[in-house]
Write a protein that holds these residues in place. Structure first.
Motif, PDB file in Angstrom:
ATOM      1  N   ILE A 117      34.353  -9.409  -7.930  1.00 53.93           N
ATOM      2  CA  ILE A 117      33.404  -9.618  -6.831  1.00 53.93           C
ATOM      3  C   ILE A 117      32.454 -10.742  -7.213  1.00 53.93           C
ATOM      4  O   ILE A 117      31.754 -10.666  -8.224  1.00 53.93           O
ATOM      5  CB  ILE A 117      32.603  -8.341  -6.533  1.00 53.93           C
ATOM      6  N   HIS A 118      32.450 -11.786  -6.433  1.00 57.14           N
ATOM      7  CA  HIS A 118      31.567 -12.914  -6.729  1.00 57.14           C
ATOM      8  C   HIS A 118      31.185 -13.585  -5.420  1.00 57.14           C
ATOM      9  O   HIS A 118      32.039 -13.953  -4.616  1.00 57.14           O
ATOM     10  CB  HIS A 118      32.265 -13.908  -7.655  1.00 57.14           C
ATOM     11  N   PHE A 119      29.885 -13.744  -5.218  1.00 52.48           N
ATOM     12  CA  PHE A 119      29.380 -14.317  -3.974  1.00 52.48           C
ATOM     13  C   PHE A 119      28.957 -15.777  -4.143  1.00 52.48           C
ATOM     14  O   PHE A 119      28.118 -16.270  -3.387  1.00 52.48           O
ATOM     15  CB  PHE A 119      28.195 -13.486  -3.462  1.00 52.48           C
ATOM     16  N   GLY A 120      29.512 -16.448  -5.127  1.00 53.75           N
ATOM     17  CA  GLY A 120      29.204 -17.859  -5.329  1.00 53.75           C
ATOM     18  C   GLY A 120      27.756 -18.075  -5.694  1.00 53.75           C
ATOM     19  O   GLY A 120      27.220 -17.407  -6.586  1.00 53.75           O
ATOM     20  N   GLN A 121      27.105 -18.990  -5.010  1.00 56.40           N
ATOM     21  CA  GLN A 121      25.702 -19.311  -5.275  1.00 56.40           C
ATOM     22  C   GLN A 121      24.734 -18.363  -4.585  1.00 56.40           C
ATOM     23  O   GLN A 121      23.512 -18.511  -4.734  1.00 56.40           O
ATOM     24  CB  GLN A 121      25.415 -20.749  -4.826  1.00 56.40           C
ATOM     25  N   ASP A 122      25.248 -17.394  -3.856  1.00 60.45           N
ATOM     26  CA  ASP A 122      24.383 -16.411  -3.190  1.00 60.45           C
ATOM     27  C   ASP A 122      24.041 -15.300  -4.189  1.00 60.45           C
ATOM     28  O   ASP A 122      24.567 -14.184  -4.138  1.00 60.45           O
ATOM     29  CB  ASP A 122      25.083 -15.842  -1.958  1.00 60.45           C
ATOM     30  N   PHE A 123      23.142 -15.620  -5.108  1.00 59.72           N
ATOM     31  CA  PHE A 123      22.788 -14.683  -6.171  1.00 59.72           C
ATOM     32  C   PHE A 123      22.082 -13.441  -5.623  1.00 59.72           C
ATOM     33  O   PHE A 123      22.218 -12.349  -6.178  1.00 59.72           O
ATOM     34  CB  PHE A 123      21.898 -15.373  -7.206  1.00 59.72           C
ATOM     35  N   GLU A 124      21.320 -13.601  -4.568  1.00 61.57           N
ATOM     36  CA  GLU A 124      20.619 -12.452  -3.998  1.00 61.57           C
ATOM     37  C   GLU A 124      21.608 -11.433  -3.435  1.00 61.57           C
ATOM     38  O   GLU A 124      21.399 -10.227  -3.569  1.00 61.57           O
ATOM     39  CB  GLU A 124      19.648 -12.926  -2.916  1.00 61.57           C
ATOM     40  N   GLN A 125      22.676 -11.912  -2.826  1.00 61.09           N
ATOM     41  CA  GLN A 125      23.715 -11.005  -2.319  1.00 61.09           C
ATOM     42  C   GLN A 125      24.412 -10.288  -3.468  1.00 61.09           C
ATOM     43  O   GLN A 125      24.739  -9.099  -3.366  1.00 61.09           O
ATOM     44  CB  GLN A 125      24.732 -11.789  -1.487  1.00 61.09           C
ATOM     45  N   GLN A 126      24.602 -11.000  -4.583  1.00 60.54           N
ATOM     46  CA  GLN A 126      25.216 -10.386  -5.761  1.00 60.54           C
ATOM     47  C   GLN A 126      24.324  -9.279  -6.310  1.00 60.54           C
ATOM     48  O   GLN A 126      24.797  -8.204  -6.700  1.00 60.54           O
ATOM     49  CB  GLN A 126      25.456 -11.452  -6.843  1.00 60.54           C
ATOM     50  N   LEU A 127      23.024  -9.526  -6.341  1.00 58.55           N
ATOM     51  CA  LEU A 127      22.084  -8.513  -6.825  1.00 58.55           C
ATOM     52  C   LEU A 127      22.063  -7.311  -5.876  1.00 58.55           C
ATOM     53  O   LEU A 127      22.008  -6.156  -6.331  1.00 58.55           O
ATOM     54  CB  LEU A 127      20.687  -9.113  -6.959  1.00 58.55           C
ATOM     55  N   THR A 128      22.112  -7.574  -4.582  1.00 60.64           N
ATOM     56  CA  THR A 128      22.155  -6.478  -3.611  1.00 60.64           C
ATOM     57  C   THR A 128      23.401  -5.612  -3.815  1.00 60.64           C
ATOM     58  O   THR A 128      23.337  -4.377  -3.738  1.00 60.64           O
ATOM     59  CB  THR A 128      22.142  -7.036  -2.179  1.00 60.64           C
ATOM     60  N   PHE A 129      24.528  -6.269  -4.086  1.00 60.67           N
ATOM     61  CA  PHE A 129      25.757  -5.522  -4.368  1.00 60.67           C
ATOM     62  C   PHE A 129      25.573  -4.623  -5.594  1.00 60.67           C
ATOM     63  O   PHE A 129      26.001  -3.462  -5.592  1.00 60.67           O
ATOM     64  CB  PHE A 129      26.909  -6.499  -4.603  1.00 60.67           C
ATOM     65  N   SER A 180      26.014   4.187  -6.061  1.00 54.47           N
ATOM     66  CA  SER A 180      27.327   4.769  -5.749  1.00 54.47           C
ATOM     67  C   SER A 180      28.032   5.321  -6.977  1.00 54.47           C
ATOM     68  O   SER A 180      28.846   6.245  -6.868  1.00 54.47           O
ATOM     69  CB  SER A 180      28.219   3.717  -5.077  1.00 54.47           C
ATOM     70  N   PHE A 181      27.744   4.768  -8.162  1.00 54.29           N
ATOM     71  CA  PHE A 181      28.495   5.134  -9.373  1.00 54.29           C
ATOM     72  C   PHE A 181      27.565   5.594 -10.495  1.00 54.29           C
ATOM     73  O   PHE A 181      27.738   5.255 -11.656  1.00 54.29           O
ATOM     74  CB  PHE A 181      29.334   3.942  -9.838  1.00 54.29           C
ATOM     75  N   SER A 182      26.586   6.396 -10.121  1.00 57.89           N
ATOM     76  CA  SER A 182      25.555   6.802 -11.076  1.00 57.89           C
ATOM     77  C   SER A 182      26.056   7.755 -12.150  1.00 57.89           C
ATOM     78  O   SER A 182      25.390   7.950 -13.172  1.00 57.89           O
ATOM     79  CB  SER A 182      24.397   7.459 -10.318  1.00 57.89           C
ATOM     80  N   ASN A 183      27.238   8.371 -11.960  1.00 63.05           N
ATOM     81  CA  ASN A 183      27.748   9.333 -12.937  1.00 63.05           C
ATOM     82  C   ASN A 183      28.645   8.705 -14.006  1.00 63.05           C
ATOM     83  O   ASN A 183      29.095   9.404 -14.912  1.00 63.05           O
ATOM     84  CB  ASN A 183      28.531  10.442 -12.234  1.00 63.05           C
ATOM     85  N   LEU A 184      28.886   7.414 -13.893  1.00 66.04           N
ATOM     86  CA  LEU A 184      29.768   6.735 -14.854  1.00 66.04           C
ATOM     87  C   LEU A 184      28.941   5.732 -15.657  1.00 66.04           C
ATOM     88  O   LEU A 184      28.588   4.658 -15.172  1.00 66.04           O
ATOM     89  CB  LEU A 184      30.911   6.030 -14.120  1.00 66.04           C
ATOM     90  N   GLU A 185      28.649   6.095 -16.897  1.00 65.66           N
ATOM     91  CA  GLU A 185      27.753   5.274 -17.700  1.00 65.66           C
ATOM     92  C   GLU A 185      28.352   3.910 -18.041  1.00 65.66           C
ATOM     93  O   GLU A 185      27.625   2.916 -18.144  1.00 65.66           O
ATOM     94  CB  GLU A 185      27.376   6.020 -18.983  1.00 65.66           C
ATOM     95  N   ALA A 186      29.660   3.852 -18.214  1.00 70.33           N
ATOM     96  CA  ALA A 186      30.288   2.566 -18.513  1.00 70.33           C
ATOM     97  C   ALA A 186      30.112   1.595 -17.346  1.00 70.33           C
ATOM     98  O   ALA A 186      29.928   0.390 -17.548  1.00 70.33           O
ATOM     99  CB  ALA A 186      31.773   2.768 -18.818  1.00 70.33           C
ATOM    100  N   VAL A 187      30.136   2.122 -16.134  1.00 70.86           N
ATOM    101  CA  VAL A 187      29.928   1.283 -14.953  1.00 70.86           C
ATOM    102  C   VAL A 187      28.476   0.825 -14.885  1.00 70.86           C
ATOM    103  O   VAL A 187      28.187  -0.341 -14.592  1.00 70.86           O
ATOM    104  CB  VAL A 187      30.314   2.039 -13.672  1.00 70.86           C
ATOM    105  N   LEU A 188      27.542   1.714 -15.180  1.00 71.54           N
ATOM    106  CA  LEU A 188      26.132   1.343 -15.168  1.00 71.54           C
ATOM    107  C   LEU A 188      25.837   0.269 -16.215  1.00 71.54           C
ATOM    108  O   LEU A 188      25.088  -0.688 -15.944  1.00 71.54           O
ATOM    109  CB  LEU A 188      25.264   2.574 -15.422  1.00 71.54           C
ATOM    110  N   ALA A 189      26.424   0.423 -17.396  1.00 71.80           N
ATOM    111  CA  ALA A 189      26.222  -0.583 -18.443  1.00 71.80           C
ATOM    112  C   ALA A 189      26.778  -1.932 -18.010  1.00 71.80           C
ATOM    113  O   ALA A 189      26.169  -2.983 -18.252  1.00 71.80           O
ATOM    114  CB  ALA A 189      26.883  -0.124 -19.747  1.00 71.80           C
ATOM    115  N   PHE A 190      27.935  -1.919 -17.352  1.00 69.53           N
ATOM    116  CA  PHE A 190      28.513  -3.169 -16.856  1.00 69.53           C
ATOM    117  C   PHE A 190      27.617  -3.804 -15.798  1.00 69.53           C
ATOM    118  O   PHE A 190      27.439  -5.025 -15.766  1.00 69.53           O
ATOM    119  CB  PHE A 190      29.905  -2.916 -16.280  1.00 69.53           C
ATOM    120  N   LEU A 191      27.036  -2.989 -14.920  1.00 66.08           N
ATOM    121  CA  LEU A 191      26.156  -3.520 -13.886  1.00 66.08           C
ATOM    122  C   LEU A 191      24.922  -4.185 -14.494  1.00 66.08           C
ATOM    123  O   LEU A 191      24.462  -5.233 -14.008  1.00 66.08           O
ATOM    124  CB  LEU A 191      25.741  -2.397 -12.939  1.00 66.08           C
TER     125      LEU A 191
END
Length: 323
Positions: A53-65, A72-83
């Motif tokens: 997932i990459h929104f190009g130069q729209d960094f604000e949209q990336q942060l919103t994602f 949505s994925f609060s129970n998976l710590e590996a996902v949180l660390a990646f975020l």
């Protein structure tokens, strides 16, 4: 839809929403009875999707994602660390785009990214994952001239060091944490060279806070604390240089802030004196046992090898006192 071997990123909202729904179903299937292998596999699949997932130069949209994905994925710590790492990368990319010359808008965006990381990291239970993310986030903050936020991350890491247990569970096996903690502390110390002191908190306040925690930590019966003290002494000698070998663009480090000020050098030497006394006292204690002679000689040789850098700082102090 995304294929398994697809390498190019996408920002197609239909594709993203469709796969997010599938990922949400996988996430919601995880509960207290889910085995660690299944949890890792589900996390890996979700992270693999997010990498595309990459929104190009729209960094604000990336942060919103990233904000939406965190809820949505609060129970998976590996996902949180990646975020957290994804948001840190956003801050670094922003710096590269503006070439370090932040405007009011980009500076505000950097603070939003750092706030995201600061809020998210505590929700991860793995103590070393949190420690690493705090340190990386602090580094990202400092290179973006967000020094207050950088200090907050470092303080959080120092507080967490005191909570590191002697043993952690690693896939059902007990694993000693001391080697990992020593490695982390050394990385932390190396980062402090490019962390300027806060004008309201005095000289070396971050380092002194770390030393207070390490002093009280329940180390094993070996030479770990003495070796860490040696590493701190080397850092102090590096901090005493008139000009550092490494720097950060648009960030004034201690070599610029103090400019070889005599009070600053004297404070460095004072801390070094205390640590040297601690190391010598430890070496003296090893002389009491006949079985410790080899251990004592090895540690003494290691300490002696650091003396070249120590001498440099004391020469500076002598010159300052003569003035």
């Amino acid at each position: 839809m995304l294929s398994r071997n697809q390498l190019e990123p996408t920002n197609n909202p239909v594709v993203i929403n469709s796969i997010l729904s599938i990922c949400k179903v996988m996430h919601d299937s995880v509960n207290a009875l889910t085995v660690s292998d299944d949890r890792r596999q589900i996390s890996s699949l979700i992270v693999g999707f997010m990498r595309r997932i990459h929104f190009g130069q729209d960094f604000e949209q990336q942060l919103t994602f990233c904000v939406d994905a965190r809820s949505s994925f609060s129970n998976l710590e590996a996902v949180l660390a990646f975020l957290v790492q994804m948001v840190n990368r956003l801050a670094v990319d922003t710096r590269q785009v503006v070439k370090g010359n932040h405007t009011r808008k980009t500076a505000g965006f950097i603070r939003a990214c750092l706030a995201y990381s600061y809020i998210t990291v505590p929700s991860i239970s793995g103590v070393f994952s949190r420690l690493q993310l705090y340190l990386v986030s602090a580094q990202v903050a400092i290179i973006n001239q967000a020094l207050t936020q950088g200090d907050a991350f470092l303080k959080a890491a120092i507080s967490l060091v005191a909570e590191v247990p002697r043993v952690i569970d690693d896939d059902g096996k007990n694993r000693a944490t001391e080697p990992m903690l020593v490695n982390y502390v050394r990385h932390f110390l190396s980062s402090l060279l490019v962390v300027p002191d806060h004008p309201d908190h005095g000289v070396l306040y971050i380092l002194k806070g770390l030393m207070n925690v390490l002093q009280d930590y329940a180390w094993g019966s070996g030479d770990v604390k003495a070796k860490i003290y040696m590493d701190v002494i080397v850092l102090l000698c590096s901090l005493s240089q008139d000009a550092y070998l490494h720097g950060i663009e648009k960030v004034d480090l201690n070599d610029s802030l103090y400019g070889g000020d005599r009070k600053y050098v004297a404070e460095l030497a004072k801390v070094a004196d205390t640590l040297i006394s601690e190391v010598l006292e430890h070496l003296k204690g090893l002389a009491d046992g006949n079985d410790n002679q080899k251990r004592q000689s090895g540690l003494a040789l290691e300490f002696f090898s650091r003396l070249t850098s120590i001498i440099y700082m004391y020469l500076l102090l002598v010159l300052v006192r003569k003035d």
